[in-house]
Design a protein around this motif. Structure first.
Motif, mmCIF file in Angstrom:
data_model
loop_
_atom_site.group_PDB
_atom_site.id
_atom_site.type_symbol
_atom_site.label_atom_id
_atom_site.label_comp_id
_atom_site.label_asym_id
_atom_site.label_seq_id
_atom_site.Cartn_x
_atom_site.Cartn_y
_atom_site.Cartn_z
ATOM 1 N N MET A 38 0.757 -0.917 -0.009
ATOM 2 C CA MET A 38 -0.117 0.105 -0.046
ATOM 3 C C MET A 38 0.743 1.205 0.209
ATOM 4 N N ASP A 39 0.668 2.087 -0.969
ATOM 5 C CA ASP A 39 1.554 3.386 -1.094
ATOM 6 C C ASP A 39 0.845 4.382 -0.082
ATOM 7 N N PRO A 40 1.912 4.778 0.871
ATOM 8 C CA PRO A 40 1.465 5.598 1.777
ATOM 9 C C PRO A 40 1.252 7.211 1.419
ATOM 10 N N HIS A 41 1.583 7.466 0.474
ATOM 11 C CA HIS A 41 1.376 8.706 -0.588
ATOM 12 C C HIS A 41 -0.120 8.621 -0.768
ATOM 13 N N LEU A 42 -0.841 7.496 -1.428
ATOM 14 C CA LEU A 42 -2.179 7.485 -1.628
ATOM 15 C C LEU A 42 -3.048 7.145 -0.353
ATOM 16 N N LEU A 43 -2.422 6.618 0.649
ATOM 17 C CA LEU A 43 -3.235 6.403 1.725
ATOM 18 C C LEU A 43 -3.390 8.012 2.551
ATOM 19 N N ARG A 44 -2.434 8.704 2.501
ATOM 20 C CA ARG A 44 -2.602 10.285 3.021
ATOM 21 C C ARG A 44 -3.639 10.877 2.130
ATOM 22 N N ALA A 66 -8.781 6.053 -6.727
ATOM 23 C CA ALA A 66 -8.993 5.027 -7.869
ATOM 24 C C ALA A 66 -7.862 4.010 -7.718
ATOM 25 N N ALA A 67 -6.813 4.481 -7.774
ATOM 26 C CA ALA A 67 -5.578 3.709 -7.542
ATOM 27 C C ALA A 67 -5.473 2.788 -6.228
ATOM 28 N N LEU A 68 -5.630 3.572 -5.304
ATOM 29 C CA LEU A 68 -5.828 2.747 -3.969
ATOM 30 C C LEU A 68 -6.774 1.725 -3.790
ATOM 31 N N GLU A 69 -7.893 2.143 -4.279
ATOM 32 C CA GLU A 69 -9.169 1.084 -4.509
ATOM 33 C C GLU A 69 -8.969 -0.035 -5.223
ATOM 34 N N GLN A 70 -8.299 0.235 -6.567
ATOM 35 C CA GLN A 70 -7.676 -1.051 -7.138
ATOM 36 C C GLN A 70 -6.904 -1.727 -6.293
ATOM 37 N N ASP A 71 -5.810 -1.136 -5.781
ATOM 38 C CA ASP A 71 -4.845 -1.907 -5.018
ATOM 39 C C ASP A 71 -5.473 -2.946 -3.898
ATOM 40 N N LEU A 72 -6.325 -2.437 -3.191
ATOM 41 C CA LEU A 72 -7.121 -3.179 -2.273
ATOM 42 C C LEU A 72 -8.180 -3.869 -2.574
ATOM 43 N N GLY A 73 -8.753 -3.576 -3.904
ATOM 44 C CA GLY A 73 -9.782 -4.547 -4.259
ATOM 45 C C GLY A 73 -10.899 -4.294 -3.667
ATOM 46 N N ALA A 74 -11.319 -2.999 -3.267
ATOM 47 C CA ALA A 74 -12.573 -2.502 -2.455
ATOM 48 C C ALA A 74 -12.845 -1.198 -2.603
ATOM 49 N N PRO A 75 -14.103 -0.828 -2.880
ATOM 50 C CA PRO A 75 -14.548 0.702 -3.142
ATOM 51 C C PRO A 75 -14.358 1.148 -1.482
#
Length: 287
Positions: free
Chosen positions: A1-7, A37-46
């Motif tokens: 998980m990219d912390p940049h996307l998480l922030r 969208a990239a974070l949702e794709q990485d985690l596989g969940a909306p």
């Protein structure tokens, strides 16, 4: 998980707006949307509904993890930076309001100190992330027992002082003439809920077997004089270290002697102490 996307996700969830998050982070709105969208794709969940913008069930769960994860990353960055930091500079000290007892104040260096009074729960994170070199935390404890701190990062502590605790009552209160009190005597009284200034009601409740200590008024500040003025005015009781409770106009400080509890103050720091921080720690431990 990219912390940049998480922030970015945490910012959108907090502001409930892609456009407001973009403004705060300095991105375009489309860049923020792409990152979510990239974070949702990485985690596989909306993670967010779009209208209105709000966390989904999976998004709520991610928020529970996000705070500690990002804090740990900030703490790691600060820890590595500390190892490369040069030598002597001024000292930033963060403290809970009632951790600044007379023995601590007497030990402060005459120059070069920046003192910030914070809410009690904010101090470990401030030290862990490098916002301050050292912190002073306090709380209710059995004599010589260490305080329980949140697990925000590898931090070191040692006790710098303990003093008796007193219930602060209006001078007209029925119990104000007592020489001493049991904590259980006060369980059904009206209490001031001042988690960042007085000793937290949750700690009093735990010491009394989980019973009593209902709040009558909540005070969200960090000014001890405001809290003691509220107690003197009859808005509710509060439990304080003896040094903070003594000498309040219109109020009486009655020692609480059962169960055996003390107000404990600890110095908290990351890594190893050096320079001004080491000198402060040595001065406090001697006082």
């Amino acid at each position: 998980m990219d912390p940049h996307l998480l922030r970015t996700y945490v910012t959108v969830a907090r502001l409930a707006s892609f456009s407001e998050a973009a403004r705060e982070l300095g991105y375009t709105q489309s860049a923020v949307s792409q990152q979510i969208a990239a974070l949702e794709q990485d985690l596989g969940a909306p993670l967010l509904t779009r209208r209105p913008v709000a966390p989904t069930q999976a998004g709520e769960r991610l928020l529970e993890h996000a705070g500690p994860l990002l804090l740990r990353l900030d703490a790691a960055r600060a820890d590595v930076a500390r190892m490369a930091t040069a030598p002597e500079h001024g000292l930033t000290l963060v403290s809970a309001p009632t951790a600044l007892g007379p023995y601590v104040l007497a030990a402060l260096p005459p120059t070069g100190v920046t003192l910030r009074v914070l809410a009690r729960d904010e101090i470990p994170a401030a030290v862990a992330t490098g916002a301050a070199e050292v912190g002073l935390v306090d709380g209710l404890a059995a004599p010589s027992d260490p305080l329980r701190l949140p697990d925000v990062a590898p931090l070191s502590t040692y006790g710098v002082g303990e003093e008796p605790v007193c219930a602060l009552l209006p001078a007209t209160h029925p119990l104000a003439r007592r020489a001493r009190l049991r904590l259980g005597d006060l369980a059904d009284a009206r209490w001031l809920d001042a988690p960042d200034t007085g000793l937290p009601l949750a700690q009093l409740r735990a010491a009394n077997g989980g019973r009593g200590f209902r709040p009558s008024l909540r005070y969200d500040g960090t000014d001890v004089r405001t809290l003691t003025a509220l107690a003197a005015a009859g808005q509710g009781l509060t439990l304080l270290p003896r040094s903070a409770a003594t000498g309040v106009p219109g109020a009486v400080a009655v020692p609480v002697t059962e169960p055996r509890l003390v107000h404990r103050t600890e110095l908290v720091y990351a890594g190893s102490l050096s320079g001004a921080a080491a000198r402060l720690a040595e001065a406090v431990s001697r006082s």
